[in-house]
Design a protein around this motif. Structure first.
Motif, PDB file in Angstrom:
ATOM      1  N   ARG A  25       0.883  -1.167   0.000  1.00  0.00           N
ATOM      2  CA  ARG A  25       0.000   0.000   0.000  1.00  0.00           C
ATOM      3  C   ARG A  25       0.920   1.215   0.000  1.00  0.00           C
ATOM      4  O   ARG A  25       2.102   1.102   0.361  1.00  0.00           O
ATOM      5  CB  ARG A  25      -0.928   0.026   1.217  1.00  0.00           C
ATOM      6  N   CYS A  67      -3.488   5.989   3.836  1.00  0.00           N
ATOM      7  CA  CYS A  67      -3.095   4.736   3.182  1.00  0.00           C
ATOM      8  C   CYS A  67      -3.853   4.620   1.869  1.00  0.00           C
ATOM      9  O   CYS A  67      -5.072   4.836   1.838  1.00  0.00           O
ATOM     10  CB  CYS A  67      -3.456   3.518   4.036  1.00  0.00           C
ATOM     11  N   TYR A 121      -4.777   2.010  -1.012  1.00  0.00           N
ATOM     12  CA  TYR A 121      -4.857   0.614  -1.455  1.00  0.00           C
ATOM     13  C   TYR A 121      -5.247   0.661  -2.926  1.00  0.00           C
ATOM     14  O   TYR A 121      -6.402   0.954  -3.270  1.00  0.00           O
ATOM     15  CB  TYR A 121      -5.902  -0.145  -0.638  1.00  0.00           C
ATOM     16  N   VAL A 132      -3.358  -4.693   4.497  1.00  0.00           N
ATOM     17  CA  VAL A 132      -2.506  -4.633   5.698  1.00  0.00           C
ATOM     18  C   VAL A 132      -2.899  -5.804   6.595  1.00  0.00           C
ATOM     19  O   VAL A 132      -4.079  -6.122   6.742  1.00  0.00           O
ATOM     20  CB  VAL A 132      -2.591  -3.248   6.402  1.00  0.00           C
ATOM     21  N   HIS A 145      -3.091  -6.434  12.971  1.00  0.00           N
ATOM     22  CA  HIS A 145      -2.257  -5.661  13.901  1.00  0.00           C
ATOM     23  C   HIS A 145      -3.166  -4.796  14.772  1.00  0.00           C
ATOM     24  O   HIS A 145      -4.351  -4.623  14.466  1.00  0.00           O
ATOM     25  CB  HIS A 145      -1.284  -4.749  13.126  1.00  0.00           C
ATOM     26  N   ASP A 156      -2.793  -0.774  16.734  1.00  0.00           N
ATOM     27  CA  ASP A 156      -1.909   0.400  16.699  1.00  0.00           C
ATOM     28  C   ASP A 156      -1.274   0.492  18.079  1.00  0.00           C
ATOM     29  O   ASP A 156      -1.735   1.238  18.950  1.00  0.00           O
ATOM     30  CB  ASP A 156      -2.709   1.663  16.348  1.00  0.00           C
ATOM     31  N   ILE A 166     -11.270   6.611  11.378  1.00  0.00           N
ATOM     32  CA  ILE A 166     -10.862   6.363   9.986  1.00  0.00           C
ATOM     33  C   ILE A 166     -11.978   6.776   9.029  1.00  0.00           C
ATOM     34  O   ILE A 166     -13.103   6.284   9.107  1.00  0.00           O
ATOM     35  CB  ILE A 166     -10.533   4.870   9.764  1.00  0.00           C
ATOM     36  N   LEU A 179     -12.739  -3.835   6.298  1.00  0.00           N
ATOM     37  CA  LEU A 179     -11.895  -3.744   7.490  1.00  0.00           C
ATOM     38  C   LEU A 179     -12.401  -4.849   8.414  1.00  0.00           C
ATOM     39  O   LEU A 179     -13.596  -4.897   8.694  1.00  0.00           O
ATOM     40  CB  LEU A 179     -12.028  -2.385   8.165  1.00  0.00           C
ATOM     41  N   HIS A 216      -6.917  -5.526  13.873  1.00  0.00           N
ATOM     42  CA  HIS A 216      -7.677  -5.235  12.658  1.00  0.00           C
ATOM     43  C   HIS A 216      -6.787  -5.425  11.443  1.00  0.00           C
ATOM     44  O   HIS A 216      -5.553  -5.452  11.561  1.00  0.00           O
ATOM     45  CB  HIS A 216      -8.296  -3.834  12.711  1.00  0.00           C
ATOM     46  N   ILE A 235      -6.849  -5.075   6.735  1.00  0.00           N
ATOM     47  CA  ILE A 235      -7.525  -4.933   5.440  1.00  0.00           C
ATOM     48  C   ILE A 235      -7.013  -6.109   4.604  1.00  0.00           C
ATOM     49  O   ILE A 235      -5.877  -6.065   4.086  1.00  0.00           O
ATOM     50  CB  ILE A 235      -7.161  -3.594   4.731  1.00  0.00           C
ATOM     51  N   ARG A 277      -8.980   2.371  -2.878  1.00  0.00           N
ATOM     52  CA  ARG A 277      -9.521   3.000  -1.668  1.00  0.00           C
ATOM     53  C   ARG A 277      -8.409   3.761  -0.963  1.00  0.00           C
ATOM     54  O   ARG A 277      -7.266   3.294  -0.933  1.00  0.00           O
ATOM     55  CB  ARG A 277     -10.067   1.932  -0.721  1.00  0.00           C
ATOM     56  N   SER A 280      -7.689   5.451   2.869  1.00  0.00           N
ATOM     57  CA  SER A 280      -8.188   5.673   4.222  1.00  0.00           C
ATOM     58  C   SER A 280      -7.387   6.791   4.861  1.00  0.00           C
ATOM     59  O   SER A 280      -6.185   6.949   4.601  1.00  0.00           O
ATOM     60  CB  SER A 280      -8.096   4.400   5.061  1.00  0.00           C
ATOM     61  N   GLN A 303      -6.596   8.110   8.608  1.00  0.00           N
ATOM     62  CA  GLN A 303      -6.722   7.759  10.029  1.00  0.00           C
ATOM     63  C   GLN A 303      -6.301   8.937  10.889  1.00  0.00           C
ATOM     64  O   GLN A 303      -5.178   9.416  10.771  1.00  0.00           O
ATOM     65  CB  GLN A 303      -5.827   6.570  10.382  1.00  0.00           C
ATOM     66  N   ARG A 336      -5.492  10.304  14.606  1.00  0.00           N
ATOM     67  CA  ARG A 336      -5.070   9.767  15.917  1.00  0.00           C
ATOM     68  C   ARG A 336      -4.714  10.906  16.869  1.00  0.00           C
ATOM     69  O   ARG A 336      -4.206  11.951  16.443  1.00  0.00           O
ATOM     70  CB  ARG A 336      -3.843   8.867  15.758  1.00  0.00           C
TER      71      ARG A 336
HETATM   72  O1  LIG Z   1      -6.914   1.458   5.966  1.00  0.00           O
HETATM   73  C1  LIG Z   1      -7.509   1.257   7.011  1.00  0.00           C
HETATM   74  O2  LIG Z   1      -8.708   1.483   7.142  1.00  0.00           O
HETATM   75  C2  LIG Z   1      -6.769   0.702   8.196  1.00  0.00           C
HETATM   76  C3  LIG Z   1      -5.365   1.207   8.280  1.00  0.00           C
HETATM   77  C4  LIG Z   1      -4.628   0.637   9.452  1.00  0.00           C
HETATM   78  O3  LIG Z   1      -5.061  -0.254  10.110  1.00  0.00           O
HETATM   79  C5  LIG Z   1      -3.324   1.170   9.819  1.00  0.00           C
HETATM   80  O4  LIG Z   1      -2.700   1.851   8.997  1.00  0.00           O
HETATM   81  O5  LIG Z   1      -2.880   0.920  10.954  1.00  0.00           O
END
Ligand SMILES: O=C(O)CCC(=O)C(=O)O
Length: 217
Positions: free
Chosen positions: A78, A123, A125, A132, A135, A137, A151, A160, A194, A196, A206, A208, A210, A212
């Protein structure tokens, strides 16, 4: 090629406006996952999400990363971009609606989270070969504190998936794209994982975004 065109056409059926605009943060639906974790969902929070996807896909300085995997160095499947804090301020996001989204989320969750969202990780994709792996975070405060990761997804939906770290078996699957919002909260980053998943289905691209809080990564 035909598959890609079909996936793109499917996207445009869902999001036919080019006006990029956030709706109100109303009717956000919470699902308690267990072990102290929850997710909030608001489908279609952003309209014009396909238009934003196009702008981000062509305008963001995407980074391709490589990582060590056993004895080989492999491409991370990605593309990535990160906007954090620098010189006491926040780096400018690649579209003003993303700053609006970050600030709206900070206001909406202020009482529960107790601090603002400050960073945005993006990210990209490109197709089903990108994804991904499982994992949480957990390299930052998420490893020992409750927190939130919000997200926003634009472009074609990708699943997801979430699963509890200790009880593999019950997988929660949420297809996210076209302006959908998901917020992972509570202990989600340390008690759940979680991903993908990559897919052989014909899927479009797609992106995303995120958001934080400080120190969560
Ligand atoms: O792309 C997503 O929705 C998840 C991304 C993700 O889990 C991450 O980058 O830690």
């Amino acid at each position: 090629m035909l598959e890609r065109m079909a996936a793109h056409a499917q996207g445009s059926l869902f999001d036919q406006t080019d006006e990029i605009r956030l709706g109100p943060l109303r009717d956000v639906r919470r699902t308690v996952l267990g072990d102290g974790a929850w997710i909030d969902l608001l489908p279609g929070w952003l309209t014009g999400a396909d238009a934003l996807h196009e702008e981000l896909a062509s305008g963001v300085p995407w980074r391709a990363e490589r990582r060590q995997m056993y004895e080989r160095v492999v491409a991370v499947p990605r593309l990535l971009a990160f906007y954090g804090e620098r010189d006491g301020g926040r780096e400018e996001l690649p579209h003003p609606v993303l700053a609006e989204a970050r600030d709206a989320l900070s206001a909406y969750y202020a009482d529960e989270l107790g601090e603002p969202f400050v960073s945005a990780g993006l990210c990209y994709y490109r197709d089903g070969h990108d994804g991904v792996a499982w994992h949480g975070d957990r390299t930052g405060r998420g490893s020992h504190e409750d927190t939130m990761v919000a997200i926003l997804s634009v472009g074609a939906p990708r699943d997801l998936v979430l699963r509890p770290r200790q009880r593999h078996g019950s997988v929660v699957r949420k297809p996210l794209g076209h302006g959908d919002l998901i917020v992972m909260g509570g202990s989600c980053q340390r008690t759940w994982e979680h991903a993908i998943p990559k897919t052989t289905r014909a899927v479009g691209a797609r992106i995303s975004i995120q958001f934080r809080p400080r120190g969560v990564s």
